[in-house]
Design an enzyme around this catalytic site. Structure first.
Site, PDB file in Angstrom:
ATOM      1  CB  ALA A   1      -0.932  -0.020   1.206  1.00 49.72           C
TER       2      ALA A   1
ATOM      3  CB  THR B   1       0.986   6.618   0.757  1.00 52.80           C
ATOM      4  OG1 THR B   1       2.388   6.486   0.546  1.00 52.80           O
ATOM      5  CG2 THR B   1       0.476   5.452   1.577  1.00 52.80           C
TER       6      THR B   1
ATOM      7  N   PRO C   1      -4.683   6.160   1.105  1.00 52.17           N
ATOM      8  CG  PRO C   1      -6.443   6.281   2.646  1.00 52.17           C
ATOM      9  CD  PRO C   1      -6.099   6.529   1.212  1.00 52.17           C
ATOM     10  CG  ASP C   2      -0.160   3.306   4.829  1.00 47.16           C
ATOM     11  OD1 ASP C   2      -0.946   3.794   5.671  1.00 47.16           O
ATOM     12  OD2 ASP C   2       1.066   3.461   4.883  1.00 47.16           O
ATOM     13  CG  PHE C   3      -4.896  -1.410   5.343  1.00 44.71           C
ATOM     14  CD1 PHE C   3      -5.660  -0.413   4.766  1.00 44.71           C
ATOM     15  CD2 PHE C   3      -5.275  -2.730   5.144  1.00 44.71           C
ATOM     16  CE1 PHE C   3      -6.774  -0.710   3.988  1.00 44.71           C
ATOM     17  CE2 PHE C   3      -6.389  -3.049   4.371  1.00 44.71           C
ATOM     18  CZ  PHE C   3      -7.133  -2.042   3.789  1.00 44.71           C
ATOM     19  NE  ARG C   4      -1.216  -4.451   9.286  1.00 46.97           N
ATOM     20  CZ  ARG C   4      -1.913  -4.909   8.248  1.00 46.97           C
ATOM     21  NH1 ARG C   4      -1.694  -4.425   7.044  1.00 46.97           N
ATOM     22  NH2 ARG C   4      -2.814  -5.855   8.406  1.00 46.97           N
TER      23      ARG C   4
ATOM     24  CG  ASN D   1      -0.869  -1.873  -3.434  1.00 46.86           C
ATOM     25  OD1 ASN D   1      -0.900  -2.199  -2.259  1.00 46.86           O
ATOM     26  ND2 ASN D   1       0.007  -1.041  -3.932  1.00 46.86           N
TER      27      ASN D   1
ATOM     28  CG  ASP E   1      -3.718   0.717  -6.071  1.00 48.29           C
ATOM     29  OD1 ASP E   1      -3.191   0.080  -6.989  1.00 48.29           O
ATOM     30  OD2 ASP E   1      -3.070   1.232  -5.139  1.00 48.29           O
TER      31      ASP E   1
ATOM     32  CG  HIS F   1      -3.821  -9.474  -0.683  1.00 46.98           C
ATOM     33  ND1 HIS F   1      -3.140  -8.615   0.148  1.00 46.98           N
ATOM     34  CD2 HIS F   1      -3.456 -10.722  -0.300  1.00 46.98           C
ATOM     35  CE1 HIS F   1      -2.393  -9.320   0.985  1.00 46.98           C
ATOM     36  NE2 HIS F   1      -2.564 -10.590   0.741  1.00 46.98           N
TER      37      HIS F   1
ATOM     38  CB  CYS G   1     -27.038 -16.407  -8.754  1.00 48.28           C
ATOM     39  SG  CYS G   1     -26.704 -14.781  -9.459  1.00 48.28           S
TER      40      CYS G   1
ATOM     41  CB  CYS H   1     -27.388 -10.157  -7.630  1.00 48.32           C
ATOM     42  SG  CYS H   1     -27.608 -11.243  -9.032  1.00 48.32           S
TER      43      CYS H   1
ATOM     44  CB  CYS I   1     -30.514 -13.868  -7.788  1.00 48.02           C
ATOM     45  SG  CYS I   1     -29.061 -13.715  -6.734  1.00 48.02           S
TER      46      CYS I   1
ATOM     47  CG  ASN J   1       7.860  -0.007   4.408  1.00 52.31           C
ATOM     48  OD1 ASN J   1       7.036   0.215   3.516  1.00 52.31           O
ATOM     49  ND2 ASN J   1       7.498  -0.235   5.651  1.00 52.31           N
TER      50      ASN J   1
HETATM   51  P1  NAD Z   1       0.565  -1.655   5.029  1.00 52.30           P
HETATM   52  O1  NAD Z   1      -0.421  -0.550   5.183  1.00 52.30           O
HETATM   53  O2  NAD Z   1       0.595  -2.758   6.018  1.00 52.30           O
HETATM   54  O3  NAD Z   1       2.039  -1.051   4.958  1.00 52.30           O
HETATM   55  C1  NAD Z   1       2.370   0.018   4.125  1.00 52.30           C
HETATM   56  C2  NAD Z   1       3.767   0.436   4.488  1.00 52.30           C
HETATM   57  O4  NAD Z   1       4.171   1.461   3.591  1.00 52.30           O
HETATM   58  C3  NAD Z   1       3.882   1.018   5.905  1.00 52.30           C
HETATM   59  O5  NAD Z   1       4.858   0.276   6.627  1.00 52.30           O
HETATM   60  C4  NAD Z   1       4.296   2.472   5.688  1.00 52.30           C
HETATM   61  O6  NAD Z   1       5.243   2.912   6.641  1.00 52.30           O
HETATM   62  C5  NAD Z   1       4.919   2.426   4.307  1.00 52.30           C
HETATM   63  N1  NAD Z   1       4.833   3.685   3.563  1.00 52.30           N
HETATM   64  C6  NAD Z   1       3.710   4.401   3.324  1.00 52.30           C
HETATM   65  N2  NAD Z   1       4.025   5.496   2.572  1.00 52.30           N
HETATM   66  C7  NAD Z   1       5.388   5.448   2.378  1.00 52.30           C
HETATM   67  C8  NAD Z   1       6.318   6.288   1.687  1.00 52.30           C
HETATM   68  N3  NAD Z   1       5.926   7.387   1.042  1.00 52.30           N
HETATM   69  N4  NAD Z   1       7.654   5.948   1.686  1.00 52.30           N
HETATM   70  C9  NAD Z   1       8.051   4.818   2.335  1.00 52.30           C
HETATM   71  N5  NAD Z   1       7.210   3.984   3.000  1.00 52.30           N
HETATM   72  C10 NAD Z   1       5.891   4.306   3.010  1.00 52.30           C
HETATM   73  O7  NAD Z   1       0.380  -2.186   3.559  1.00 52.30           O
HETATM   74  P2  NAD Z   1       0.576  -3.618   2.985  1.00 52.30           P
HETATM   75  O8  NAD Z   1       1.831  -4.213   3.529  1.00 52.30           O
HETATM   76  O9  NAD Z   1       0.367  -3.482   1.546  1.00 52.30           O
HETATM   77  O10 NAD Z   1      -0.658  -4.457   3.564  1.00 52.30           O
HETATM   78  C11 NAD Z   1      -1.934  -3.927   3.710  1.00 52.30           C
HETATM   79  C12 NAD Z   1      -3.021  -4.702   3.042  1.00 52.30           C
HETATM   80  O11 NAD Z   1      -3.994  -3.758   2.698  1.00 52.30           O
HETATM   81  C13 NAD Z   1      -2.640  -5.351   1.770  1.00 52.30           C
HETATM   82  O12 NAD Z   1      -3.211  -6.598   1.799  1.00 52.30           O
HETATM   83  C14 NAD Z   1      -3.272  -4.526   0.658  1.00 52.30           C
HETATM   84  O13 NAD Z   1      -3.989  -5.415  -0.188  1.00 52.30           O
HETATM   85  C15 NAD Z   1      -4.299  -3.688   1.330  1.00 52.30           C
HETATM   86  N6  NAD Z   1      -4.322  -2.263   0.950  1.00 52.30           N
HETATM   87  C16 NAD Z   1      -4.234  -1.908  -0.357  1.00 52.30           C
HETATM   88  C17 NAD Z   1      -4.265  -0.568  -0.708  1.00 52.30           C
HETATM   89  C18 NAD Z   1      -4.147  -0.217  -2.159  1.00 52.30           C
HETATM   90  O14 NAD Z   1      -4.510  -1.039  -3.001  1.00 52.30           O
HETATM   91  N7  NAD Z   1      -3.619   0.961  -2.489  1.00 52.30           N
HETATM   92  C19 NAD Z   1      -4.392   0.434   0.253  1.00 52.30           C
HETATM   93  C20 NAD Z   1      -4.509   0.032   1.593  1.00 52.30           C
HETATM   94  C21 NAD Z   1      -4.454  -1.321   1.917  1.00 52.30           C
END
Ligand code: NAD
Length: 243
Positions: free
Chosen positions: A23, A27, A32-35, A101, A103, A118, A129, A150, A152, A215
């Site tokens: 994710a 960003t 937005p990311d998740f963690r 991702n 997206d 994923h 259905c 749907c 159905c 990261n």
């Molecule tokens: P995560 O949110 O767990 O981790 C993202 C990591 O990226 C974090 O550790 C963060 O510190 C780092 N990060 C964010 N911006 C950064 C930057 N500019 N420079 C350096 N590091 C940066 O994401 P994950 O490991 O992909 O797992 C989350 C789950 O959520 C996945 O399964 C994914 O499918 C899903 N997800 C997808 C999206 C998307 O498709 N864009 C968005 C959110 C979550």
């Protein structure tokens, strides 16, 4: 040696490069990311949004939580990391991308070998259905009702892998083959905490390949990396400026 110089040296020496993205690479596009510090998981109940049992119990949790996160994705454009990887593929260096991702931005940037481990919302299927609808069709339905139903009476679910579901076999096997054949894997913007996807880079390490992790936060595999970089923008600019 500067980190960017080391990155270029590793790329020059490698013949078969793979990328594993999370994710963090999106960003930079405003998704937005998740963690990360502003991540979705800072919100209460966020883990329910992508849980299959909760989806079947009350799909409005997903459709409400993802009105922007998934159905707003049509408004986002690829960022520098997406373009940098598409460039590496055009040059013949990069053999493919395994992405967590959902997206669809790697494809939008021009990458052609993308394993979405994923899943993706590009298709939706009715839970009752099995009828199939495209992302665009579901977006149109959501302009009229808050949950995509749907004919159905069932509910459409995106082909995103929810917690409680198994990963899409073909994409996961493709990703493992890609990593197993690589002599360098670029791990970009992932906390590497979601399993089993987070173990994909291990397949490169096991065959004696090298790993670069870019990261902002530490990951469980940092100790095995040939290079750690904190900044994805700097990584992308280094690749885009590379001749
Ligand atoms: P995560 O949110 O767990 O981790 C993202 C990591 O990226 C974090 O550790 C963060 O510190 C780092 N990060 C964010 N911006 C950064 C930057 N500019 N420079 C350096 N590091 C940066 O994401 P994950 O490991 O992909 O797992 C989350 C789950 O959520 C996945 O399964 C994914 O499918 C899903 N997800 C997808 C999206 C998307 O498709 N864009 C968005 C959110 C979550």
């Amino acid at each position: 040696m500067e980190k960017t110089e080391r990155l270029l040296e590793l790329l020059d020496k490698a013949e078969n490069v793979a990328a594993f993205t999370g994710a963090g690479v999106s960003t930079l596009c405003g998704i937005p990311d998740f963690r990360g510090p502003q991540g979705l998981y800072k919100q209460p109940d966020a883990e329910r949004i992508f849980d299959i049992d909760w989806f079947d119990e009350d799909p409005s949790i997903y459709y409400k939580g993802c009105a922007e996160l998934v159905y707003g994705l049509k408004n986002y454009q690829p960022g520098p990391v997406h373009f940098a990887l598409a460039k590496l593929e055009r040059e013949g260096k990069l053999k493919g991308i395994a992405t967590q991702n959902i997206d669809m931005l790697h494809q939008k940037a021009g990458s052609s070998v993308v394993y979405e481990v994923h899943g993706s919302p590009i298709l939706h299927h009715c839970r009752r259905c099995g009828d199939e609808k495209s992302f665009a069709e579901i977006c149109a339905m959501l302009e009229k009702e808050p949950v995509a139903h749907c004919a159905c009476g069932g509910v459409y679910k995106p082909d995103i892998t929810f917690f409680g579901e198994s990963l899409p076999e073909e994409a996961f096997e493709g990703a493992i083959k890609l990593a197993s054949e690589a002599d360098l894997i670029l791990v970009l913007g992932s906390s590497l905490t979601v399993q089993p996807a987070g173990s994909i880079p291990l397949y490169t390490l096991r065959r004696g390949g090298k790993m670069v992790i870019v990261n902002a936060q530490s990951t469980p595999l940092d100790g095995s990396a040939a290079l750690l970089m904190p900044d994805l923008k700097e990584f992308a600019e280094t690749i885009l400026d590379r001749r």
